[in-house]
Design a protein around this motif. Structure first.
Motif, short mmCIF file in Angstrom:
data_model
loop_
_atom_site.label_atom_id
_atom_site.label_comp_id
_atom_site.label_asym_id
_atom_site.label_seq_id
_atom_site.Cartn_x
_atom_site.Cartn_y
_atom_site.Cartn_z
N GLN A 249 0.83 -1.21 0.00
CA GLN A 249 0.00 0.00 0.00
C GLN A 249 0.87 1.26 0.00
O GLN A 249 0.60 2.22 -0.73
CB GLN A 249 -0.93 0.00 1.22
N ASN A 250 1.93 1.26 0.82
CA ASN A 250 2.79 2.43 0.88
C ASN A 250 3.51 2.67 -0.44
O ASN A 250 3.66 3.82 -0.89
CB ASN A 250 3.83 2.27 2.00
N ARG A 252 2.48 1.68 -3.46
CA ARG A 252 1.50 2.17 -4.45
C ARG A 252 1.22 3.65 -4.21
O ARG A 252 1.06 4.42 -5.16
CB ARG A 252 0.22 1.34 -4.37
N SER A 253 1.13 4.05 -2.94
CA SER A 253 0.90 5.48 -2.64
C SER A 253 2.05 6.34 -3.14
O SER A 253 1.82 7.46 -3.59
CB SER A 253 0.73 5.66 -1.12
N PHE A 254 3.26 5.82 -3.09
CA PHE A 254 4.41 6.56 -3.59
C PHE A 254 4.21 6.88 -5.07
O PHE A 254 4.46 8.01 -5.50
CB PHE A 254 5.67 5.72 -3.38
N ILE A 256 1.30 6.92 -6.73
CA ILE A 256 0.12 7.77 -6.87
C ILE A 256 0.48 9.23 -6.58
O ILE A 256 0.06 10.15 -7.28
CB ILE A 256 -1.01 7.29 -5.94
N ASP A 257 1.30 9.43 -5.53
CA ASP A 257 1.71 10.79 -5.19
C ASP A 257 2.52 11.43 -6.31
O ASP A 257 2.41 12.64 -6.54
CB ASP A 257 2.55 10.76 -3.91
N ALA A 260 0.13 12.66 -8.97
CA ALA A 260 -0.81 13.71 -8.55
C ALA A 260 -0.34 15.10 -8.95
O ALA A 260 0.84 15.35 -9.11
CB ALA A 260 -1.00 13.63 -7.06
#
Length: 260
Positions: A249-250, A252-254, A256-257, A260
């Motif tokens: 999850q972390n 994937r967030s990297f 996604i950020d 953005a």
């Protein structure tokens, strides 16, 4: 398999970067990259397309010339090296690229033998029929290490993509490197072959106590086949985490950020 004596003692980190920068025209590709990598570690480099992963790997041995900053690699000040000393340093670094860079019409064994040219120049490193017996036996050992001793005499253009990448890994082993740089070695392969290559690279470098720096788009490979993950975003190092602590999850967030 044969060992290789280090040309220079380097009791400190295998790699130390200080404020490394690289521009292509008006665009800054790498910006103030500073990090240290310990001997024997396995480091995964992640980031979106254009984040600077390939540029960073190539900058380490000046295949790409940095704009500024300091690079200490295997105990040498890379930015201060003249051409001959730089060539000798590069011979101590094994490369595995997305494209296999093999000679299609030659056998797997002849392609692996090319790795001996990192330490011994001349035509006896070009073809299996010209090779010294000791070099030929070492090349066969390298093919055996990647599970391909049974295709030693086959032309590489008859091999699958996964087999060809294994030949490229065997050629890298033939160099007897101290550091391995792998630039998305799984990217052009199907998922199963890509995982096999990453598992093979990780296992071989652990067995031989080599330092590995590998870039990959596949987050599960970054987590499973490294002990440290470094993330690049827009040319900057924005993530540095132990692989064991990195959750899917972390990571994937990297990504996604970045988008953005």
């Amino acid at each position: 398999m044969h060992g290789r004596a280090h040309e220079v003692e380097h009791p400190g980190p295998v790699l130390k970067l200080t404020r490394l920068c690289k521009d292509f025209g008006p665009r800054r590709i790498l910006s103030d990259i500073s990090l240290e990598i310990a001997e024997g570690s396995a480091v995964a480099l992640i980031g979106a397309n254009g984040a600077g992963k390939s540029t960073l790997l190539r900058s380490l041995v000046r295949l790409v010339e940095p704009k500024s900053g300091e690079i200490e690699l295997l105990g040498r000040d890379v930015m201060a090296l003249a051409a001959g000393d730089l060539a000798r340093l590069r011979s101590r670094v094994g490369f595995v690229f997305q494209r296999h860079n093999l000679v299609p019409r030659l056998s797997a064994l002849s392609n692996v033998l090319h790795g001996v040219q990192a330490r011994s120049k001349g035509p006896r490193g070009w073809l299996q029929c010209l090779a010294r017996q000791a070099d030929r036996e070492e090349a066969l050992d390298c093919l055996a290490a990647v599970g391909l001793e049974n295709v030693a005499l086959q032309r590489v253009d008859s091999l699958s993509g996964g087999q060809s990448q294994r030949v490229a890994v065997a050629r890298m082993l033939m160099q007897r490197p101290e550091l391995v740089l792998a630039d998305e070695p799984d990217a052009s392969l199907d998922p199963q072959s890509g995982e096999e290559i990453m598992r093979l690279l990780y296992r071989l470098t652990r067995e031989k106590r080599l330092t590995l720096i590998v870039s990959s788009h596949r987050l599960e490979h970054a987590r499973h086949f490294s002990d440290r993950i470094i993330g690049l975003a827009q040319g900057r190092m924005t993530l540095d985490q132990a692989s064991a602590a990195a959750s899917p999850q972390n990571l994937r967030s990297f990504f996604i950020d970045q988008a953005a």
